[in-house]
Design a protein around this motif. Structure first.
Motif, PDB file in Angstrom:
ATOM      1  N   HIS A 197      -8.128  -0.328   1.432  1.00  0.00           N
ATOM      2  CA  HIS A 197      -7.031   1.071   1.677  1.00  0.00           C
ATOM      3  C   HIS A 197      -5.880   0.686   0.799  1.00  0.00           C
ATOM      4  N   ALA A 198      -5.527  -0.161  -0.037  1.00  0.00           N
ATOM      5  CA  ALA A 198      -4.608   0.162  -0.991  1.00  0.00           C
ATOM      6  C   ALA A 198      -5.267   0.825  -2.383  1.00  0.00           C
ATOM      7  N   LEU A 200      -7.596   2.773  -2.200  1.00  0.00           N
ATOM      8  CA  LEU A 200      -7.682   4.394  -1.710  1.00  0.00           C
ATOM      9  C   LEU A 200      -6.471   4.795  -1.671  1.00  0.00           C
ATOM     10  N   LYS A 201      -5.206   4.343  -1.379  1.00  0.00           N
ATOM     11  CA  LYS A 201      -4.016   4.879  -1.390  1.00  0.00           C
ATOM     12  C   LYS A 201      -3.335   5.000  -2.849  1.00  0.00           C
ATOM     13  N   ASN A 202      -3.663   3.867  -3.705  1.00  0.00           N
ATOM     14  CA  ASN A 202      -3.699   3.611  -5.468  1.00  0.00           C
ATOM     15  C   ASN A 202      -3.650   4.723  -6.157  1.00  0.00           C
ATOM     16  N   ASP A 204      -4.764   8.282  -5.333  1.00  0.00           N
ATOM     17  CA  ASP A 204      -4.046   8.413  -4.481  1.00  0.00           C
ATOM     18  C   ASP A 204      -2.322   9.097  -5.028  1.00  0.00           C
ATOM     19  N   THR A 206      -0.298   6.862  -4.461  1.00  0.00           N
ATOM     20  CA  THR A 206       0.712   6.702  -3.395  1.00  0.00           C
ATOM     21  C   THR A 206       1.180   5.038  -3.681  1.00  0.00           C
ATOM     22  N   VAL A 208       1.642   1.520  -2.891  1.00  0.00           N
ATOM     23  CA  VAL A 208       1.146   0.596  -2.110  1.00  0.00           C
ATOM     24  C   VAL A 208       1.563  -0.919  -2.418  1.00  0.00           C
ATOM     25  N   ILE A 447     -12.067   4.392   2.899  1.00  0.00           N
ATOM     26  CA  ILE A 447     -12.041   3.488   2.888  1.00  0.00           C
ATOM     27  C   ILE A 447     -12.445   3.180   1.891  1.00  0.00           C
TER      28      ILE A 447
END
Length: 471
Positions: A197-198, A200-202, A204, A206, A208, A447
């Motif tokens: 998940h980190a 994916l967020k990174n 984008d 975000t 994290v 994810i």
């Protein structure tokens, strides 16, 4: 004996200091004149989305039986300006901890919670004086829900002198491959959910905790625990305290690292890691959380979706039915919001299964299981019934509460080591709603799909894999 009813208007808004906030609540610490009802307490208020916010469902909390929907005061007409609000049930957090969480987590690791009556004008005054202190990103999304007539009065875990650290540890296990489909099994059993998940967020953009792996923190191994703490510190330092997996409080105030203090903070890192590592390694809290997460989420969302398809063929995952299921003993649809009685029965059943785990499938039972590569095996020893699906849904919801909780660590202060003990308290164990299931499944797919493109996937090591019987 019933607890004495406490009303927040026994204090003034000026008696409360803004401390911090999460996705759906905001917390204040009592700093007013001596008052035995409020000394050493924190006030936890529900928030509501601003009119422009795109995801109001995030702020809705299951109301556990007779509690009304979020935003509905539950008070009689004419109660707008300060009726006592006795008709509004206690906050779900209080009810859930009292009847569910306290049976699974030792009392010494839980905060004391009680209900406090509120008033619209008092809450509005507090909100007005607090807005300038809140992060701009929070102000754009939500605000104090001044229509609530009850709030939560809790142990103030960050106030007072000394260092207090909040850690959000997240998912502490790798799923078993038994119930995973072929296309996700290799990925999910190699890299933990948080690390994927980190990524994916990174991607984008975000902020994290990239590089932190919860399985290190949960491992019980001193070297790995210290590595996890060191990584969290470095992320906290580099991000200016913006990532919520680690928050630091000193003398009751939230501390943000300053770039001018980088070298000084760097020198403090070893002391920070050593102090917290000792506290965590001496406590059973992380082991308890990992065990609860793992055994409650025994199927993974993929296995839960597969069970759903066998019980409700053709019905999209997480879609409620308008009529009763007709399944004998089920009584109501598997997606009805669980009442407190439902949760009590579930915990009874869960604890019974943990005391006597189901036996592996017999040869005759396996004839009823679809063992094709595209379909994971049914839960060991269980029947594909509405009752079993209901059990697994509630188990998954409760697992989500433990995956999303935070730990408040208060180390022993050096000036009073002989008179104090370090403490770890588990907070933010809110009940999750069944309406989230489809979104959780969609997020899980996103994810995993994003992580497929990683050329050098991370291998996460689950120190407790295979150590727990699964219900």
């Amino acid at each position: 004996m019933a607890e004495e009813v406490v009303h927040i208007t026994q204090t003034t808004p000026e008696d409360w200091k803004y401390i911090a906030e999460g996705g759906s609540t905001i917390v204040f610490s009592y700093v007013g004149p001596p008052n035995p009802q409020f000394d050493g307490t924190a006030l936890r208020l529900r928030k509501r989305p601003t009119s422009a916010h795109e995801d109001p469902v995030k702020y809705q909390k299951p109301q556990l039986g007779s509690v009304g929907p979020t935003g509905a005061p539950g008070t009689s007409e004419g109660d707008e300006e300060g009726g006592l609000g006795e008709e509004e049930p206690d906050d779900p957090t209080i009810v859930f901890q009292r009847t569910v969480i306290s049976r699974l987590v030792p009392a010494q690791h839980l905060p004391r919670l009680r209900s406090v009556l509120t008033q619209r004008a008092w809450l509005a005054a507090l909100a007005e004086r607090t807005e300038r202190l809140r992060p701009p990103a929070r102000r754009a999304k939500d605000e104090i829900d001044v229509d609530r007539r009850k709030a939560v009065l809790a142990t103030d875990l960050v106030g007072g002198e000394g260092l207090v650290v909040e850690i959000k540890p997240k998912w502490g296990f790798l799923p078993q491959g038994t119930h995973l489909p072929e296309d996700t099994r290799a990925i999910k059993t190699r890299t933990c959910r948080f690390c994927m998940h980190a990524h994916l967020k990174n991607s984008d953009g975000t902020a994290v905790a990239l590089g932190y792996c919860p399985l290190d923190l949960y491992s019980g191994d001193a070297t790995r625990v210290e590595h996890a703490l060191r990584t969290l510190w470095d992320i906290w330092l580099a991000g200016g305290g913006s990532v919520n997996n680690l928050r630091v409080f000193v003398d009751g105030k939230l501390v943000k690292p300053s770039t001018s203090d980088v070298h000084a903070l760097d020198r403090l890192r070893d002391a920070f890691v050593g102090t917290l590592g000792t506290l965590l390694l001496a406590s059973p809290v992380l082991r308890t959380l990992s065990r609860l997460q793992r055994t409650l989420d025994a199927l993974d969302v993929d296995g839960l979706a597969a069970l759903w398809e066998r019980v409700r063929p053709g019905v999209p995952f997480g879609r409620a039915l308008n009529e009763r299921t007709g399944d004998e003993g089920a009584g109501e649809d598997v997606l009805s919001e669980p009442t407190i009685d439902d949760w009590v029965r579930f915990v009874d059943a869960y604890l019974a299964r943990m005391d006597d785990p189901p036996a592996p499938l017999t040869a005759s039972a396996k004839d009823d299981v679809d063992e094709s590569p595209e379909s994971p095996e049914s839960p060991s020893g269980s029947r594909t019934t509405h009752a079993e699906l209901r059990f697994r849904i509630l188990a998954y919801l409760l697992s989500a509460s433990f995956k999303d909780c935070s730990l408040i660590l208060r180390p022993v202060r050096p000036v009073r080591p002989e008179r104090e003990k370090g403490t770890i308290t588990v907070i933010d164990l809110d009940v999750k709603g069944v309406e989230r299931l489809p979104r959780w499944r969609a997020l899980d797919r996103a994810i995993v799909d994003a992580y497929r493109a990683v050329h050098a996937p991370r291998t996460c090591t689950d120190a407790w894999a295979g150590c727990e019987p699964l219900p």
